[in-house]
Scaffold this active site. Structure first.
Site, PDB file in Angstrom:
ATOM      1  N   GLU A 196      -2.001  -6.669   2.570  1.00  0.00           N
ATOM      2  CA  GLU A 196      -2.491  -5.579   3.669  1.00  0.00           C
ATOM      3  C   GLU A 196      -3.957  -5.661   4.152  1.00  0.00           C
ATOM      4  O   GLU A 196      -4.808  -5.864   2.950  1.00  0.00           O
ATOM      5  CB  GLU A 196      -2.044  -4.072   3.290  1.00  0.00           C
ATOM      6  CG  GLU A 196      -2.575  -3.584   2.071  1.00  0.00           C
ATOM      7  CD  GLU A 196      -3.888  -3.090   1.908  1.00  0.00           C
ATOM      8  OE1 GLU A 196      -4.469  -2.696   3.218  1.00  0.00           O
ATOM      9  OE2 GLU A 196      -4.441  -3.023   0.824  1.00  0.00           O
ATOM     10  N   GLY A 217     -16.907   2.691  -1.437  1.00  0.00           N
ATOM     11  CA  GLY A 217     -15.948   3.030  -2.150  1.00  0.00           C
ATOM     12  C   GLY A 217     -14.686   2.937  -1.810  1.00  0.00           C
ATOM     13  O   GLY A 217     -14.474   2.074  -1.106  1.00  0.00           O
ATOM     14  N   CYS A 239      -9.883   0.234  -2.402  1.00  0.00           N
ATOM     15  CA  CYS A 239      -9.932  -1.270  -2.334  1.00  0.00           C
ATOM     16  C   CYS A 239     -10.851  -2.024  -2.858  1.00  0.00           C
ATOM     17  O   CYS A 239     -11.083  -2.849  -3.782  1.00  0.00           O
ATOM     18  CB  CYS A 239      -9.283  -1.700  -1.122  1.00  0.00           C
ATOM     19  SG  CYS A 239      -7.410  -1.279  -0.620  1.00  0.00           S
TER      20      CYS A 239
HETATM   21  C1  UDX Z   1      -1.554   0.449  -2.965  1.00  0.00           C
HETATM   22  C2  UDX Z   1      -2.340  -0.310  -3.938  1.00  0.00           C
HETATM   23  O1  UDX Z   1      -3.140   0.454  -5.048  1.00  0.00           O
HETATM   24  C3  UDX Z   1      -3.437  -1.206  -3.596  1.00  0.00           C
HETATM   25  O2  UDX Z   1      -3.789  -2.411  -4.196  1.00  0.00           O
HETATM   26  C4  UDX Z   1      -2.788  -2.064  -2.429  1.00  0.00           C
HETATM   27  O3  UDX Z   1      -3.640  -2.958  -1.674  1.00  0.00           O
HETATM   28  C5  UDX Z   1      -2.085  -1.160  -1.354  1.00  0.00           C
HETATM   29  O4  UDX Z   1      -1.086  -0.216  -2.090  1.00  0.00           O
HETATM   30  P1  UDX Z   1      -1.874   2.941  -2.084  1.00  0.00           P
HETATM   31  O5  UDX Z   1      -0.942   2.770  -1.018  1.00  0.00           O
HETATM   32  O6  UDX Z   1      -3.056   3.727  -1.688  1.00  0.00           O
HETATM   33  O7  UDX Z   1      -2.564   1.689  -2.514  1.00  0.00           O
HETATM   34  O8  UDX Z   1      -1.285   3.494  -3.349  1.00  0.00           O
HETATM   35  P2  UDX Z   1      -0.717   4.706  -4.013  1.00  0.00           P
HETATM   36  O9  UDX Z   1      -1.538   5.943  -3.262  1.00  0.00           O
HETATM   37  O10 UDX Z   1      -1.153   4.730  -5.671  1.00  0.00           O
HETATM   38  O11 UDX Z   1       0.629   4.715  -3.809  1.00  0.00           O
HETATM   39  C6  UDX Z   1       1.782   4.112  -4.490  1.00  0.00           C
HETATM   40  C7  UDX Z   1       3.110   4.891  -4.676  1.00  0.00           C
HETATM   41  O12 UDX Z   1       3.949   4.070  -5.419  1.00  0.00           O
HETATM   42  C8  UDX Z   1       2.920   6.210  -5.307  1.00  0.00           C
HETATM   43  O13 UDX Z   1       3.402   7.195  -4.530  1.00  0.00           O
HETATM   44  C9  UDX Z   1       3.892   5.987  -6.473  1.00  0.00           C
HETATM   45  O14 UDX Z   1       4.561   6.871  -7.016  1.00  0.00           O
HETATM   46  C10 UDX Z   1       4.817   4.860  -5.780  1.00  0.00           C
HETATM   47  N1  UDX Z   1       5.476   4.116  -7.148  1.00  0.00           N
HETATM   48  C11 UDX Z   1       4.748   3.462  -8.156  1.00  0.00           C
HETATM   49  C12 UDX Z   1       6.645   3.868  -6.893  1.00  0.00           C
HETATM   50  O15 UDX Z   1       7.415   4.197  -5.993  1.00  0.00           O
HETATM   51  N2  UDX Z   1       7.541   3.092  -7.783  1.00  0.00           N
HETATM   52  C13 UDX Z   1       6.791   2.552  -8.897  1.00  0.00           C
HETATM   53  O16 UDX Z   1       7.439   1.876  -9.939  1.00  0.00           O
HETATM   54  C14 UDX Z   1       5.629   2.773  -9.098  1.00  0.00           C
HETATM   55  C1  UDX Z   2     -10.542  -1.870   3.080  1.00  0.00           C
HETATM   56  C2  UDX Z   2     -10.489  -3.072   3.721  1.00  0.00           C
HETATM   57  O1  UDX Z   2     -11.547  -3.062   4.745  1.00  0.00           O
HETATM   58  C3  UDX Z   2      -9.121  -3.344   4.299  1.00  0.00           C
HETATM   59  O2  UDX Z   2      -9.105  -4.576   4.797  1.00  0.00           O
HETATM   60  C4  UDX Z   2      -8.072  -3.066   3.198  1.00  0.00           C
HETATM   61  O3  UDX Z   2      -8.069  -4.237   2.347  1.00  0.00           O
HETATM   62  C5  UDX Z   2      -8.291  -1.759   2.338  1.00  0.00           C
HETATM   63  O4  UDX Z   2      -9.628  -1.786   1.724  1.00  0.00           O
HETATM   64  P1  UDX Z   2     -11.007   0.963   3.377  1.00  0.00           P
HETATM   65  O5  UDX Z   2     -11.301   0.863   1.935  1.00  0.00           O
HETATM   66  O6  UDX Z   2      -9.773   1.830   3.976  1.00  0.00           O
HETATM   67  O7  UDX Z   2     -10.406  -0.629   3.783  1.00  0.00           O
HETATM   68  O8  UDX Z   2     -12.373   1.095   4.146  1.00  0.00           O
HETATM   69  P2  UDX Z   2     -13.389   0.105   4.821  1.00  0.00           P
HETATM   70  O9  UDX Z   2     -13.578   0.854   6.261  1.00  0.00           O
HETATM   71  O10 UDX Z   2     -13.366  -1.168   4.771  1.00  0.00           O
HETATM   72  O11 UDX Z   2     -14.707   0.849   3.813  1.00  0.00           O
HETATM   73  C6  UDX Z   2     -14.803   0.698   2.583  1.00  0.00           C
HETATM   74  C7  UDX Z   2     -16.120   1.209   2.020  1.00  0.00           C
HETATM   75  O12 UDX Z   2     -17.186   0.575   2.543  1.00  0.00           O
HETATM   76  C8  UDX Z   2     -16.285   2.762   2.408  1.00  0.00           C
HETATM   77  O13 UDX Z   2     -17.084   3.301   1.481  1.00  0.00           O
HETATM   78  C9  UDX Z   2     -17.243   2.851   3.689  1.00  0.00           C
HETATM   79  O14 UDX Z   2     -18.111   3.870   3.818  1.00  0.00           O
HETATM   80  C10 UDX Z   2     -18.213   1.242   3.298  1.00  0.00           C
HETATM   81  N1  UDX Z   2     -18.530   0.735   4.222  1.00  0.00           N
HETATM   82  C11 UDX Z   2     -18.072   0.195   5.380  1.00  0.00           C
HETATM   83  C12 UDX Z   2     -20.348   0.636   4.493  1.00  0.00           C
HETATM   84  O15 UDX Z   2     -21.033   1.236   3.532  1.00  0.00           O
HETATM   85  N2  UDX Z   2     -20.835   0.053   5.379  1.00  0.00           N
HETATM   86  C13 UDX Z   2     -20.057  -0.907   6.293  1.00  0.00           C
HETATM   87  O16 UDX Z   2     -20.512  -1.402   7.393  1.00  0.00           O
HETATM   88  C14 UDX Z   2     -18.693  -0.660   6.118  1.00  0.00           C
END
Ligand code: UDX
Ligand code: UDX
Length: 459
Positions: free
Chosen positions: A150, A259, A262
């Site tokens: 993703e 932060g 990801c």
């Molecule tokens: C996740 C991954 O952490 C990240 O690396 C990836 O790129 C995108 O997917 P996110 O969607 O933010 O990110 O995950 P999270 O908010 O932790 O949600 C995961 C869900 O999976 C939770 O609701 C958890 O309960 C569920 N889960 C976990 C299952 O349904 N089955 C399992 O066996 C383990």
């Molecule tokens: C990221 C990836 O961009 C996306 O492709 C997917 O892999 C999930 O992780 P996300 O973490 O939602 O997305 O946010 P993003 O907008 O990429 O920003 C990440 C961090 O970088 C934030 O803390 C943001 O404030 C910071 N950032 C981003 C900067 O400090 N400067 C910038 O110019 C862009």
């Protein structure tokens, strides 16, 4: 096509709702039964612009449903997406326990030609390892496992899915490739680039893409420091640099250190893979340190700005989420900066339009405020930490009147320095000493260095 999504986090929900919007039949399952019950009542566990509307619309149409029962969720599915959490282990590598647990639980229920698709971010080789694990649980009967990373930014996840720059699909068998191509055909017909690779290449693409974007941010943060020292303006430098098409203008905004769920964990896992495989990723190892340093450096900048006996001082922090348009607090700069200020004795008041509920459990002893102006009441300095649109439109005179001191430390370069100055605030941005006529810059290290180097220059 008939799709199951395992994991109703932000990636699982966004993927499920968008695939349903494209006309597929989607069941979303999560091991957390409460989460599914809440979803069935229309209560989303995350804040993502447009997601509630999309979920409601696709549910009403009958193309999206939430299933607490795994067998029901998996019945008769063409594709099963794993969208479960992949946090970091202590050494930086990816904790695959949720992916493995999900794979084990779905393995006995899968039809012989169901394709399992890993969407969670994982290290190179994971799809093949999960294929082996599933085959073992199924008594040797193999299953195709694909990798489809993703690229969804929180806050713009839906448009990142439906108008993606590209779709990357890693497959090791032809028929799995054909199935994923059919799934994404509606997006490819809209002109989105479709890259088909091996599973290893898809996994590496995701890690390398995020590592590169994070490097750009780390780079511009250090350029901002250089601008301060040299008397330049990083906004002007970043714009001019980014107009080079080989560089591009995205991820060139200086800030308080990146932060989120990801970038920090993805670069840790990229570095860990390099160490494990004997291909060290020195640039990324340095970036990990520099990004943490950035957060501490800016906390120190606030303390320096307060000066004197900081234990008597109050700071208003506006913005807690790791970026705007999300309530996600994972690895947010606020989680480093606020405790460092508190450790020095500073009283911290805080406001965020969406993230305060989540932040409460993570940041003790903060005074929570219902508006930015309430947070600023009696503050010696105000720190802008997240780039929420509401902060861009702050009534700066009102803010200044509520404060005891005058410092506005804008760690997102959100506010117009001239307007801040006119409102009686002492403006401190990142990498912008071009505003050195402002009182804020007169005593600052950067401004001084610039003046000294100008004094020493031959012209
Ligand atoms: C996740 C991954 O952490 C990240 O690396 C990836 O790129 C995108 O997917 P996110 O969607 O933010 O990110 O995950 P999270 O908010 O932790 O949600 C995961 C869900 O999976 C939770 O609701 C958890 O309960 C569920 N889960 C976990 C299952 O349904 N089955 C399992 O066996 C383990
Ligand atoms: C990221 C990836 O961009 C996306 O492709 C997917 O892999 C999930 O992780 P996300 O973490 O939602 O997305 O946010 P993003 O907008 O990429 O920003 C990440 C961090 O970088 C934030 O803390 C943001 O404030 C910071 N950032 C981003 C900067 O400090 N400067 C910038 O110019 C862009």
């Amino acid at each position: 096509m008939k799709v199951a999504i395992i994991g109703a986090g932000y990636v699982g929900l966004t993927t499920g709702a968008c695939l349903a919007d494209l006309g597929h039949q989607v069941h979303v399952h999560d091991v957390d039964g409460q989460r599914i019950s809440r979803l069935c009542q229309g209560d989303l566990p995350i804040y993502e612009p447009g997601l509630r509307e999309l979920v409601n619309r696709t549910r009403a149409r009958g193309s999206l449903s939430f299933a607490g029962d795994l067998t029901l969720a998996l019945a008769d599915r063409d594709l099963v997406f794993l969208c479960v959490g992949t946090p970091s282990l202590a050494g930086g590598s990816v904790d695959l326990s949720q992916v493995q647990a999900a794979a084990r639980s779905i393995a006995p229920e899968l039809g012989a030609d169901t394709v399992v698709v890993i969407k969670s971010t994982v290290e190179a080789g994971t799809a093949r390892a999960i294929a082996t694990l599933i085959a073992k649980v199924r008594g040797g009967r193999p299953i195709a496992v694909a990798s489809n990373p993703e690229f969804l930014r929180e806050g713009s996840a839906i448009s990142d899915f439906l108008t993606a720059d590209r779709i990357v699909v890693g497959v090791d068998t032809k028929w799995a490739a054909a199935r994923l191509a059919t799934l994404y055909a509606p997006l490819v017909q809209r002109g989105i680039a479709y890259v088909e690779t091996s599973t290893v290449d898809a996994e590496l693409t995701k890690c390398a893409a995020n590592a590169f974007l994070a490097l750009k941010i780390g780079f511009i943060n250090e350029v901002a420091d250089l601008c301060e020292a040299a008397g330049g303006d990083v906004l002007s430098v970043a714009r001019a640099v980014g107009l080079d098409r080989r560089i591009g203008s995205e991820c060139l905004r200086p800030g308080p250190g990146f932060g989120g769920s990801c970038f920090p964990k993805d670069i840790r896992s990229f570095a860990a893979s390099g160490r494990r495989l004997g291909a060290p990723q020195g640039l990324i190892e340095t970036l990990i340190d520099r990004n943490e340093h950035r957060k501490r450096q800016l906390a120190q900048r606030v303390l320096d700005h307060l000066g004197g006996d900081v234990a008597r001082k109050t700071v208003a922090v506006l913005g807690l989420a790791f970026k705007a348009d999300t309530d996600d607090m994972r690895e947010a700069a606020a989680l480093t900066l606020i405790p460092l200020l508190q450790a020095a004795g500073v009283k911290v008041k805080a406001h965020d339009p969406q993230a305060m509920e989540r932040a409460r459990g993570l940041l003790p002893d903060v005074i929570w405020c219902s508006s930015p102006y309430d947070a600023a009441e009696g503050a010696d300095a105000t720190v802008l930490l997240t780039e929420w649109a509401v902060y861009r439109e702050l009534d700066l005179s009102r803010l200044a009147r509520r404060m005891r001191g005058k410092g506005l430390l804008d760690f997102r370069n959100l506010v117009d320095p001239v307007a801040a100055d006119r409102s009686g605030l002492t403006y401190v941005g990142l990498g912008r000493p071009g505003f050195s006529s402002h009182a804020a810059w007169r005593g600052e290290r950067g401004g001084q260095a610039a003046r000294q180097s100008l004094a020493a220059s031959p012209v």
